[in-house]
Scaffold this active site. Structure first.
Site: not given
Length: 243
Positions: A111, A216, A218
């Site tokens: 990001c 994202h 994660e």
């Protein structure tokens, strides 16, 4: 020994007491750990000598999500909706990105990290997608929506490292940003786009592993095998450097 993966932090100032902290989003740490790396948090409240001392012990660098890069860094005036600027973090992350590319150290951006990489190597940014790009696509979750909400597809260059990791040329991703890459840096290749043309991925093809994404991963890797592979590929590259 598992590789040491440096993860940059950001400055957080206590809203009433003014105390400063270095912090990072916890799922990034978990993703690196679950992929086999040893996460090392990099403070941004250090001078360049200390930073280089930390850098010299690492096997990879990860630039996570966060606020906006100061526009003057890439030669632009500040847009009214540009916010959450952290000058110390800008300096540290740009320096680390440049050192990593110079030394062919594995580097991954998420990001904000995608945007920092572009700026570090000479590119520019769109400072506010909703007011500067005509689009019907949503690039940021609404209040109350989970961070892993899949907002749109990305189209991935089939010749890219990203495509070889994901295993597809189209993939649906989450999205939590209001800025994006405008002019790509000369040394970076655009590897993914949203349907409205917003840049979603960058790579430096002549390096072992210099790769960034605008979404994202994660927040997705625990239930998305492609995003699991992305973190594993990054940590494997770090492991290769360690060896």
């Amino acid at each position: 020994m598992p590789p040491l993966v440096g993860i940059t932090t950001g400055i957080f100032v206590h809203p009433t007491r003014g105390w400063e902290y270095n912090r990072v989003y916890v799922p990034v740490i978990r993703a690196v750990t679950d992929a086999g790396g040893l996460p090392v948090l990099i403070p941004v409240s250090v001078n360049d000598e200390v930073l280089h001392g930390i850098y010299g012990r690492l096997d990879a660098i990860l630039l996570p999500g966060g606020g906006d890069v100061r526009p003057s860094v890439y030669g632009a005036e500040t847009h009214p909706l540009t916010h959450y600027i952290d000058d110390a973090r800008d300096h540290v992350e740009i320096q680390l990105a440049q050192w990593a590319a110079r030394d062919d150290l594995p580097l991954m951006g998420i990001c904000r990290g995608n945007q920092v990489m572009n700026v570090a190597f000479g590119g520019t940014l769109v400072q506010d997608i909703p007011s500067q790009i005509e689009t019907t696509f949503q690039h940021d979750i609404s209040e109350g929506m989970p961070r892993d909400t899949l907002l749109h597809e990305v189209e991935i260059d089939p010749t890219s490292r990203l495509a070889s990791i994901v295993g597809e040329t189209r993939w649906k991703v989450n999205s939590l940003h209001h800025q994006s890459v405008e002019r790509p840096a000369p040394s970076l290749c655009v590897t993914a786009h949203a349907p409205d043309g917003v840049v979603e991925g960058l790579e430096m093809p002549d390096k072992k592993f210099v790769l960034s994404v605008q979404w994202h991963p994660e927040d997705l890797y625990e239930h998305d095998p492609a995003m699991t592979r992305l973190f594993r590929a990054f940590v494997e590259a770090a492991n290769g450097h360690s060896a």
